[in-house]
Design a protein around this motif. Structure first.
Motif, PDB file in Angstrom:
ATOM      1  N   PRO A 188       0.838  -1.206   0.000  1.00 61.45           N
ATOM      2  CA  PRO A 188       0.000   0.000   0.000  1.00 61.45           C
ATOM      3  C   PRO A 188       0.870   1.252   0.000  1.00 61.45           C
ATOM      4  O   PRO A 188       1.991   1.233   0.539  1.00 61.45           O
ATOM      5  N   PRO A 189       0.379   2.328  -0.593  1.00 62.04           N
ATOM      6  CA  PRO A 189       1.158   3.569  -0.604  1.00 62.04           C
ATOM      7  C   PRO A 189       1.348   4.122   0.809  1.00 62.04           C
ATOM      8  O   PRO A 189       0.503   3.922   1.684  1.00 62.04           O
ATOM      9  N   ALA A 190       2.432   4.804   1.019  1.00 60.34           N
ATOM     10  CA  ALA A 190       2.733   5.363   2.331  1.00 60.34           C
ATOM     11  C   ALA A 190       1.945   6.655   2.551  1.00 60.34           C
ATOM     12  O   ALA A 190       1.437   7.267   1.611  1.00 60.34           O
ATOM     13  N   GLY A 191       1.851   7.051   3.826  1.00 61.73           N
ATOM     14  CA  GLY A 191       1.268   8.343   4.149  1.00 61.73           C
ATOM     15  C   GLY A 191      -0.239   8.369   4.228  1.00 61.73           C
ATOM     16  O   GLY A 191      -0.837   9.450   4.262  1.00 61.73           O
ATOM     17  N   ARG A 192      -0.883   7.217   4.240  1.00 63.36           N
ATOM     18  CA  ARG A 192      -2.341   7.166   4.326  1.00 63.36           C
ATOM     19  C   ARG A 192      -2.796   7.113   5.780  1.00 63.36           C
ATOM     20  O   ARG A 192      -2.067   6.666   6.665  1.00 63.36           O
ATOM     21  N   THR A 193      -4.038   7.587   6.008  1.00 61.47           N
ATOM     22  CA  THR A 193      -4.611   7.631   7.349  1.00 61.47           C
ATOM     23  C   THR A 193      -6.001   7.005   7.351  1.00 61.47           C
ATOM     24  O   THR A 193      -6.511   6.569   6.307  1.00 61.47           O
ATOM     25  N   GLY A 194      -6.626   7.021   8.526  1.00 62.02           N
ATOM     26  CA  GLY A 194      -8.012   6.573   8.592  1.00 62.02           C
ATOM     27  C   GLY A 194      -8.922   7.396   7.705  1.00 62.02           C
ATOM     28  O   GLY A 194      -9.898   6.880   7.155  1.00 62.02           O
ATOM     29  N   GLY A 195      -8.605   8.671   7.543  1.00 59.56           N
ATOM     30  CA  GLY A 195      -9.389   9.505   6.635  1.00 59.56           C
ATOM     31  C   GLY A 195      -9.341   8.994   5.208  1.00 59.56           C
ATOM     32  O   GLY A 195     -10.343   9.050   4.478  1.00 59.56           O
ATOM     33  N   ASP A 196      -8.184   8.471   4.797  1.00 58.61           N
ATOM     34  CA  ASP A 196      -8.084   7.886   3.460  1.00 58.61           C
ATOM     35  C   ASP A 196      -8.980   6.665   3.321  1.00 58.61           C
ATOM     36  O   ASP A 196      -9.570   6.436   2.263  1.00 58.61           O
ATOM     37  N   LEU A 197      -9.078   5.872   4.385  1.00 57.94           N
ATOM     38  CA  LEU A 197      -9.970   4.711   4.322  1.00 57.94           C
ATOM     39  C   LEU A 197     -11.418   5.147   4.118  1.00 57.94           C
ATOM     40  O   LEU A 197     -12.187   4.474   3.433  1.00 57.94           O
ATOM     41  N   VAL A 198     -11.798   6.299   4.705  1.00 59.98           N
ATOM     42  CA  VAL A 198     -13.153   6.815   4.511  1.00 59.98           C
ATOM     43  C   VAL A 198     -13.389   7.144   3.046  1.00 59.98           C
ATOM     44  O   VAL A 198     -14.364   6.677   2.431  1.00 59.98           O
ATOM     45  N   ASP A 227      -8.564  16.227   4.737  1.00 53.28           N
ATOM     46  CA  ASP A 227      -7.226  16.129   4.147  1.00 53.28           C
ATOM     47  C   ASP A 227      -7.167  14.991   3.137  1.00 53.28           C
ATOM     48  O   ASP A 227      -6.542  15.117   2.079  1.00 53.28           O
ATOM     49  N   ALA A 228      -7.846  13.888   3.449  1.00 50.55           N
ATOM     50  CA  ALA A 228      -7.843  12.738   2.532  1.00 50.55           C
ATOM     51  C   ALA A 228      -8.566  13.053   1.226  1.00 50.55           C
ATOM     52  O   ALA A 228      -8.252  12.462   0.181  1.00 50.55           O
ATOM     53  N   LEU A 229      -9.546  13.969   1.254  1.00 52.90           N
ATOM     54  CA  LEU A 229     -10.219  14.347   0.010  1.00 52.90           C
ATOM     55  C   LEU A 229      -9.219  14.861  -1.020  1.00 52.90           C
ATOM     56  O   LEU A 229      -9.395  14.669  -2.227  1.00 52.90           O
ATOM     57  N   ARG A 230      -8.176  15.522  -0.531  1.00 53.92           N
ATOM     58  CA  ARG A 230      -7.145  16.070  -1.420  1.00 53.92           C
ATOM     59  C   ARG A 230      -6.463  14.975  -2.233  1.00 53.92           C
ATOM     60  O   ARG A 230      -6.004  15.214  -3.351  1.00 53.92           O
ATOM     61  N   ARG A 231      -6.419  13.783  -1.676  1.00 52.82           N
ATOM     62  CA  ARG A 231      -5.750  12.662  -2.353  1.00 52.82           C
ATOM     63  C   ARG A 231      -6.736  11.768  -3.102  1.00 52.82           C
ATOM     64  O   ARG A 231      -6.383  10.670  -3.518  1.00 52.82           O
ATOM     65  N   SER A 232      -7.962  12.221  -3.238  1.00 50.79           N
ATOM     66  CA  SER A 232      -8.981  11.386  -3.873  1.00 50.79           C
ATOM     67  C   SER A 232      -9.494  12.060  -5.139  1.00 50.79           C
ATOM     68  O   SER A 232      -9.173  13.215  -5.429  1.00 50.79           O
ATOM     69  N   SER A 233     -10.315  11.322  -5.877  1.00 51.46           N
ATOM     70  CA  SER A 233     -10.944  11.882  -7.081  1.00 51.46           C
ATOM     71  C   SER A 233     -12.359  12.382  -6.798  1.00 51.46           C
ATOM     72  O   SER A 233     -13.078  12.773  -7.717  1.00 51.46           O
ATOM     73  N   LEU A 234     -12.768  12.375  -5.536  1.00 48.50           N
ATOM     74  CA  LEU A 234     -14.112  12.809  -5.186  1.00 48.50           C
ATOM     75  C   LEU A 234     -14.257  14.317  -5.391  1.00 48.50           C
ATOM     76  O   LEU A 234     -13.363  15.094  -5.070  1.00 48.50           O
ATOM     77  N   SER A 235     -15.405  14.723  -5.915  1.00 50.20           N
ATOM     78  CA  SER A 235     -15.724  16.135  -6.062  1.00 50.20           C
ATOM     79  C   SER A 235     -16.335  16.625  -4.749  1.00 50.20           C
ATOM     80  O   SER A 235     -17.242  15.991  -4.206  1.00 50.20           O
ATOM     81  N   TYR A 236     -15.836  17.749  -4.245  1.00 49.13           N
ATOM     82  CA  TYR A 236     -16.289  18.265  -2.950  1.00 49.13           C
ATOM     83  C   TYR A 236     -17.126  19.520  -3.141  1.00 49.13           C
ATOM     84  O   TYR A 236     -16.730  20.445  -3.852  1.00 49.13           O
ATOM     85  N   VAL A 237     -18.305  19.545  -2.506  1.00 51.21           N
ATOM     86  CA  VAL A 237     -19.170  20.716  -2.516  1.00 51.21           C
ATOM     87  C   VAL A 237     -19.345  21.163  -1.067  1.00 51.21           C
ATOM     88  O   VAL A 237     -19.944  20.459  -0.254  1.00 51.21           O
ATOM     89  N   ALA A 278      -4.736   8.739  12.452  1.00 53.09           N
ATOM     90  CA  ALA A 278      -3.665   7.747  12.592  1.00 53.09           C
ATOM     91  C   ALA A 278      -3.260   7.165  11.241  1.00 53.09           C
ATOM     92  O   ALA A 278      -4.124   6.873  10.398  1.00 53.09           O
ATOM     93  N   GLU A 279      -1.960   7.021  11.035  1.00 48.86           N
ATOM     94  CA  GLU A 279      -1.488   6.387   9.799  1.00 48.86           C
ATOM     95  C   GLU A 279      -1.912   4.925   9.781  1.00 48.86           C
ATOM     96  O   GLU A 279      -2.042   4.281  10.821  1.00 48.86           O
ATOM     97  N   THR A 280      -2.125   4.415   8.582  1.00 43.38           N
ATOM     98  CA  THR A 280      -2.554   3.027   8.435  1.00 43.38           C
ATOM     99  C   THR A 280      -1.717   2.325   7.374  1.00 43.38           C
ATOM    100  O   THR A 280      -1.307   2.953   6.391  1.00 43.38           O
TER     101      THR A 280
END
Length: 561
Positions: free
Chosen positions: A22-32, A57-67, A193-195
């Motif tokens: 798995p890529p480094a630097g991920r957190t529980g927020g990334d799992l969400v 913060d995890a949204l920044r690393r995702s392709s999700l559109s944020y409103v 927390a990092e995961t």
């Protein structure tokens, strides 16, 4: 031994390789956000707060559109509308305590309107849960308790490994008929927390369909086939299950007049010879429905508004199709069929052998509508009808509209022709103020190719003025019609009628046009004579706009007494 339906559990080589590295630097927020993406989400709504920053913060690393909107309650209304328009889950990211609690009125509307909102809120760190001992900012003794009375289900997370399963379970709950809001909460430290867990891949949380029992379908089909004066009440469940075509086919098959509830606007063609339209607050309509020897109620619990304020007393046999088992026979004895409206109507169409002939049905419908029209005409409400007609003429047929709790909306419930299913929405489920404009923003986020209309009074508009900034920031094609009568108009009428004079209904308000322009949103002050053209022009322009109509509108006299 193997079976055809056995699930393939072995990962592919590529999946195995990705899982082990798995890529480094991920957190529980990334799992969400990974779980949301794996479930099929493309857009999330939200408002950040201290404990929820791991998700944002995890949204920044995702392709999700944020409103993002400016107030949590308005953000919830926007998510509600996104769910109604798309039929898909609308993720809503919230922070702990005040942020979470501010969303409650919106989630109540989502529950009443059966909108699949997936609210994911943060929590204080795990060590502080359940006691109120640690004095964390935003801490509540039992945050879940505030949501449990409103949402369909509550899902809690205490470790990172629980995140995907909890969100998937909530997603399935939100989409299980009847749709509705759900609540997931995750502590701050779990989000931060990092995961080293693998990246969440595609997940399936498709709910089981609510299928009608065949023996009940057989009885209902027999009753409709033999009825002398059948009638149909079509509620919001018809719209949500995309069953309008099935409803039309069944109504024509058994020659049954159809009235749509305020939540079911657009479920049946307004000008169809069998259409009783939506005049549910009219005693002529109520009398007609009471006289039916077989009444089919589809996707409605026959609550206060749909039953002419509980004055409706059916004398014939009632068949009720409802996806919410708790609403079956909750107000009237019936042949209760727990089922999705589309599946139940399909089953009836397949079971009824031959058309039921009744050449008198269209004439009986015309008679009721003529009586309703004459009653309204006698009340000298020309201005109100002119304003509503101007809105209808200015609004493109397929463009959605969202109506706040205001006098023009009360008119629209009964008198507005929603020319397509799922195009007219209001806060008539829970009845909170401030729904129209933020909900319209959510609809525009769902489909920015169509103009969207929001309608508010000046009182309700003040609940969501802050969202002019959101509309401008996201450049959403929403035209906001504000009918300015200097106060809470409907409450002014209620109090004047009940007590002789109103109290606490008169309001100081801003210059709405100047205020809109201060946000960089074009505004225009209109008149009843110029409304149609001004509104049509605003709807045709890209981006947000405001149209202000100073007018004192009156309600038609109800006939439920």
């Amino acid at each position: 031994m193997t079976h055809d339906h056995d699930v393939v559990l072995r990962p592919t080589e590529a999946q195995q390789e990705a899982a082990l590295n798995p890529p480094a630097g991920r957190t529980g927020g990334d799992l969400v956000v990974e779980t949301l993406q794996g479930l099929g989400a493309t857009t999330v709504f939200g408002l950040p707060g201290q404990h929820a920053l791991g998700m944002f913060d995890a949204l920044r690393r995702s392709s999700l559109s944020y409103v993002g909107l400016r107030v949590e309650n308005n953000t919830g209304f926007a998510a509600d509308a996104y769910g109604r328009i798309t039929g898909e889950v609308a993720p809503l990211l919230l922070s702990t305590g005040p942020g979470a609690l501010t969303s409650l009125a919106a989630l109540q509307e989502a529950a009443a309107g059966s909108s699949p909102v997936l609210a994911i809120g943060s929590q204080v760190p795990v060590a502080g849960l359940g006691g109120g001992r640690h004095g964390y900012l935003h801490e509540l003794r039992d945050q879940q308790a505030s949501f449990r009375d409103i949402v369909k289900s509550v899902h809690t997370v205490r470790t990172a490994s629980q995140i995907p399963s909890a969100i998937a379970a909530a997603w399935e709950s939100a989409l299980t008929a009847p749709h509705g809001p759900v609540w997931v909460e995750i502590p701050q430290d779990v989000l931060l927390a990092e995961t080293t867990l693998p990246v969440v891949t595609a997940m399936d949380a498709t709910p089981d369909e609510v299928v009608p029992r065949p023996e009940l379908t057989a009885v209902a089909a027999d009753l409709l086939s033999r009825a002398e004066r059948p009638a149909i009440i079509a509620g919001g469940g018809v719209v949500r299950s995309d069953a309008s075509g099935k409803l039309l086919a069944l109504a024509e098959l058994v020659n049954a007049p159809v009235v749509t509830t305020f939540g079911g606007k657009g479920a049946f063609p307004w000008e169809h010879p069998l259409s009783l339209q939506s005049w549910l607050e009219d005693r002529y309509t109520t009398d007609f429905l009471e006289d039916a020897d077989v009444l089919l109620v589809v996707g409605s619990g026959l609550g206060e508004l749909s039953s002419n304020y509980h004055t409706f007393k059916p004398r014939g046999r009632v068949i009720q199709i409802e996806a919410d088992a708790g609403k079956l026979e909750s107000n009237h004895p019936a042949l209760g069929i727990h089922a999705d409206a589309r599946l139940a109507l399909s089953a009836l169409l397949e079971t009824i052998d031959a058309p039921r002939e009744d050449p008198s049905a269209p004439e009986r419908v015309r008679s009721v509508l003529t009586k309703v029209k004459d009653r309204i005409a006698a009340q000298e409400l020309t201005l109100e009808q002119q304003v509503l007609a101007s809105v209808r003429e200015a609004l493109p047929d397929a463009a959605p509209s969202f109506w706040d709790m205001t006098i023009l909306a009360y008119w629209a419930w009964s008198a507005f022709d929603a020319r397509h299913p799922n195009t007219m929405h209001s806060a008539q489920g829970a009845g909170g103020l401030g729904y129209g404009f933020p909900a319209a923003l959510g609809a525009a986020a769902a489909d920015p190719t169509k103009p969207v209309l929001a309608v508010s009074g000046d009182g309700g508009a003040m609940y969501s003025i802050a969202e002019l900034a959101s509309a401008k920031q996201h450049d959403l094609p929403v035209t906001w019609l504000i009918v300015d009568d200097g106060g809470y108009g409907i409450l002014r009428e209620y109090m004047s009628e009940a007590f002789g004079e109103p109290t606490a209904t008169e309001l100081s308000r801003p210059d709405f046009v100047a205020l809109a322009e201060s946000f960089g949103v074009p505004g225009v002050r209109t008149t009843p004579e110029t409304l149609r053209d001004d509104l049509a022009k605003a709807l045709a322009e890209p981006g947000p706009s405001v149209v202000v109509l100073p007018a004192l509108l009156r309600m038609f006299e109800p006939t439920h007494l």
